[in-house]
Each structure stands twice: as structure tokens, then as C-alpha cells.
Design an enzyme around this catalytic site. Structure first.
Site, PDB file in Angstrom:
ATOM      1  CB  SER A 166      -0.892  -0.024   1.247  1.00  0.00           C
ATOM      2  OG  SER A 166      -1.602   1.175   1.357  1.00  0.00           O
TER       3      SER A 166
ATOM      4  CE  LYS B  20      -4.564   0.121   0.133  1.00  0.00           C
ATOM      5  NZ  LYS B  20      -5.311  -0.620   1.170  1.00  0.00           N
TER       6      LYS B  20
ATOM      7  CE  LYS C 198      -3.870   3.847   1.782  1.00  0.00           C
ATOM      8  NZ  LYS C 198      -5.156   3.459   2.372  1.00  0.00           N
TER       9      LYS C 198
ATOM     10  CG  ASP D 112      -7.596   2.519   0.085  1.00  0.00           C
ATOM     11  OD1 ASP D 112      -8.728   3.047   0.127  1.00  0.00           O
ATOM     12  OD2 ASP D 112      -7.056   1.992   1.078  1.00  0.00           O
TER      13      ASP D 112
ATOM     14  CD  GLU E 219      -8.750  -0.698   0.304  1.00  0.00           C
ATOM     15  OE1 GLU E 219      -7.840  -1.156  -0.408  1.00  0.00           O
ATOM     16  OE2 GLU E 219      -8.677  -0.650   1.536  1.00  0.00           O
TER      17      GLU E 219
ATOM     18  CG  ASP F 100     -10.597  -0.481   4.483  1.00  0.00           C
ATOM     19  OD1 ASP F 100     -10.920  -0.942   5.573  1.00  0.00           O
ATOM     20  OD2 ASP F 100      -9.484   0.081   4.302  1.00  0.00           O
TER      21      ASP F 100
ATOM     22  CE  LYS G 211      -7.547  -1.949   6.338  1.00  0.00           C
ATOM     23  NZ  LYS G 211      -7.532  -0.473   6.395  1.00  0.00           N
TER      24      LYS G 211
ATOM     25  N   GLY H  21      -4.212  -3.852   5.967  1.00  0.00           N
ATOM     26  CA  GLY H  21      -3.333  -3.538   7.092  1.00  0.00           C
ATOM     27  C   GLY H  21      -3.642  -2.168   7.649  1.00  0.00           C
TER      28      GLY H  21
END
Ligand code: OSB
Ligand code: MG
Length: 373
Positions: free
Chosen positions: A138, A164, A166, A192, A217, A242, A266, A294
Site C-alpha cells: 500500500s 495499491k 492511495k 484506495d 477501494e 474497507d 481487517k 493492514g
């Protein structure tokens, strides 16, 4: 039999090697709430509360979790004789709304304790099978598309199986385009947004369909399912939820509404392993893949995540980067590592499968509270 006699809460501070930038802001020093549980037979276990230090992700924070644990949750558990950790979720639930991360930390600590007492790996106790779990990274938001692409190339070279990114408004289409161009068509990529958009951005978000992302995400608000369903109806890219799924009911509603086609589980976010396993099974029954996200955990929280990710429907690479990516030095030995883009599940060792470096934890502790039955 399980009977927790003593619970120690402590806050440790671990500086990240580099700030982690998302649409929620930047994290530099991770304030981490650790739990140490001791049962009447003298067995120990550790768990980690994944709450951040501000309510940017979900409403909980490390300080609300501390309050919930000491005032309402620990008193329910301490001194209770239990047959198994499976009873803990129902013990902590009645009359307590929310506080999933606080409940989850205590519940996961009990599962780890049961694994210790039985002399089996936590992964085995949870029903895990997979001996290695593919690892994704991430990546925080970089200032320019070029910088983002160069970091992504390095991550792929290191072996990561999923990239991934952000994203947030202004740091999205161009960043994703640059990374896709640099990595080529075959690397698994996703984005995400941590709730940085609204349904008004639908035309903008549809542009992400051009980049063959494995999933997008949490584009929309943390407590929304209905707008996600409206967006999914117009997006080719599968939506992964998420923040919006913090209970089994939320997961059921996600499937009923088609608000997402992938789930990031998670365990800390959903009040622990009981709900994680139920969500895993529910998604498996609907042929919906799940993967383990995570929360910038230390090696203790990572041990819990890795154990969970060994369940069979965790079909996509998890955000399970090795210790060295986050920290100068972790608080467990051995540290978590990645081989050939995978993390190994320590089935051969009882409990968490890693030793907690007590001396280092002691040194890093800035606050503690001991609760006894
Ligand atoms: O949205 O998945 C998220 C970290 C903190 C809060 C929320 C998220 C994240 C990550 C980091 O993406 C994943 C990791 O631990 O490597
Ligand atoms: Mg996320």
C-alpha cells in the site's frame, strides 16, 4: 479452558521510516496500543489495537479504545471462565455499540491466548490452510506522477504481487496512468481513496476504468453502502469496501446491494476474528474474494493478520509488507519478511509464531495500565 486474570494496556510509539500519506493526512509516528493478556495458568499472549491517533478512518482512536477497554470491556472478560475464545465476541457485544477496534484487540488477544494454551499456531486455530500469503504494498501518495511511478517500479522489483496506490482528488488519474504505463499491463494494480470522493464525482471516477485496476477501494464515505451500490452499477472496475464494513451485517448488506464485489477484511476493524471468519465464509459462499488489509501494524498486529490471511478465501494479495518497510526495528523476532513476494505463515510455532521483544517494548512504552480480575 481460558481465564484471563490480568490485562496490561500499553502505548508504544514507533516512528515510520517514511511518512505515510493518504487522503486522510500523513502518519509519521505510529502510536500503537498493545495488549498483554495473562491467564490463570500463567500463559501470555499479545494483541494490538489498530486504531489510529485521530478519527480520520473510522470514529475510533487509540484514546477512545483505551477508555473502552479499561472501563467497559476488560471488566467483562477478567476472571470469566471460558471454554474457548469463540465465546468472547458475544461476551463483549451486548449493550456496547461500536468500539470494534477495542473489542477486536481484546478478542484477538484471547484467540492468541487459546492458541498458546493449546500449543497450536494461531493460524491453525482460525482454520487457516495457506502456508504462504501473497503480499501487496500500500503506497502513500507521492507529490508527482513520476515519483509515484518510480516508487511503484521499485516495489515490483522487490517482488510485491499487488501495487495499491492511495489516491485523492488531484492525485488520482495522472498518478494511476503514470504507474500503469511504467508497470505495463500485467502487474496487479489497485487504488484506495479512503472515502475522498462523493457520488458527484462519478464521471471522474469512471475514468479509472481505463487502467484495468483489480479493484477500487473505498471511494465513497466511510459509513455508506447505498452510494457505493449506485457507483458500482456504473463502474466496470470492481469496488472493494474497507471502512464501510465493520460487522457481519454490513457485509451481508454489501452483497445484497452489490455495493462492492471484493472485501478488504481487517480483523481489527470488524471486532476481531469471529466476525472476520464469518465475513470470509459469507463471501466465499457468494464467490466474492477477500483479502487482508493492514493498518500500519507492528509485528504483533501483523502476526494476527497473517494468521487470518491463511484462510482459503483470502484469494488476493494482502497489505502485509515486511517489518523493514515500516520500521527501523520491529518489536518482534524474527521480524516479518517477504520471500518471492510472499509472507510465510508460521504454522510450526504455537501462538503468534513470533517472539515479542519485551525489552524493546518496555523501552518504547509511554503509557501503561494494568487491570486485574
Ligand atoms: O485504508 O487500507 C487502508 C493504513 C492505515 C489506515 C488505513 C489503511 C492503511 C493502509 C496501510 O492502506 C496498509 C499497510 O498496513 O501496509
Ligand atoms: Mg483502505
Amino acid at each position: 479452558m481460558l481465564r484471563v486474570e490480568r490485562l496490561e494496556l500499553r502505548e508504544v510509539r514507533l516512528p515510520l521510516r517514511e511518512p505515510f500519506v493518504t487522503s486522510m493526512g500523513a502518519v509519521q509516528d505510529r502510536r500503537i496500543l498493545l495488549l498483554e493478556l495473562t491467564d490463570t495458568q500463567g500463559a501470555h499472549s499479545w494483541s494490538e489495537c489498530v486504531a489510529l491517533d485521530a478519527p480520520h478512518y473510522t470514529p475510533e482512536t487509540i484514546d477512545t479504545a483505551w477508555l473502552a477497554l479499561s472501563e467497559w470491556l476488560a471488566p467483562r472478560l477478567l476472571g470469566q471462565e471460558l471454554d474457548s475464545a469463540r465465546q468472547v465476541h458475544d461476551l463483549l457485544r451486548p449493550g456496547i455499540r461500536g468500539h470494534e477496534m477495542a473489542r477486536g484487540a481484546l478478542e484477538m488477544g484471547c484467540w492468541a491466548l487459546e492458541a498458546e494454551l493449546r500449543g497450536v499456531a494461531l493460524a491453525r486455530l482460525l482454520g487457516g490452510e495457506r502456508e504462504t500469503v501473497a503480499t501487496g504494498i500500500s503506497m502513500g501518495i507521492e507529490p508527482t506522477p513520476e515519483a509515484q511511478a518510480s516508487k511503484a517500479v521499485t516495489a515490483v522489483a522487490a517482488g510485491y504481487r499487488k501495487i495499491k496506490l492511495k489516491i485523492k482528488p488531484g492525485f488520482d488519474i495522472d498518478h494511476v496512468a503514470a504507474v500503469r504505463k511504467a508497470l505495463g499491463p500485467d502487474v496487479a494494480m489497485m487504488a484506495d481513496a479512503n472515502s475522498a470522493y462523493t457520488l458527484a464525482d462519478i464521471e471522474h471516477l469512471k475514468r479509472l476504468d481505463d487502467f484495468d485496476l483489480v479493484m477500487l477501494e473505498q471511494p465513497l464515505p466511510w459509513d455508506d453502502l447505498v452510494d457505493h451500490a449506485a457507483l458500482q452499477a456504473q463502474l466496470r472496475t470492481p469496488i472493494c469496501l474497507d471502512e464501510s464494513v465493520c460487522s457481519l451485517d454490513h457485509g451481508r448488506h454489501m452483497l445484497q446491494l452489490d455495493a462492492g464485489r471484493v472485501l478488504n477484511i481487517k480483523p481489527g476493524r470488524v471486532a476481531g476474528f469471529q466476525v472476520s471468519i464469518a465475513l470470509h465464509d459469507l463471501c466465499a459462499a457468494h464467490d466474492v474474494p477477500v483479502w487482508c488489509g493492514g493498518m500500519l501494524e507492528s509485528g504483533i498486529g501483523r502476526a494476527h493478520n497473517v494468521a487470518l490471511a491463511s484462510l482459503p478465501n483470502f484469494r488476493l494479495p494482502g497489505d502485509l509488507s515486511p517489518s523493514a518497510r515500516y520500521w527501523q526495528q520491529d518489536i518482534v523476532t524474527p521480524e516479518w519478511t517477504m520471500q518471492d513476494g510472499h509472507v510465510r505463515v508460521p504454522f510450526e510455532r504455537p501462538g503468534l509464531g513470533v517472539e515479542v521483544d519485551r525489552e524493546r517494548v518496555e523501552y518504547l512504552t509511554v503509557r501503561r495500565q494494568t487491570l486485574c480480575s
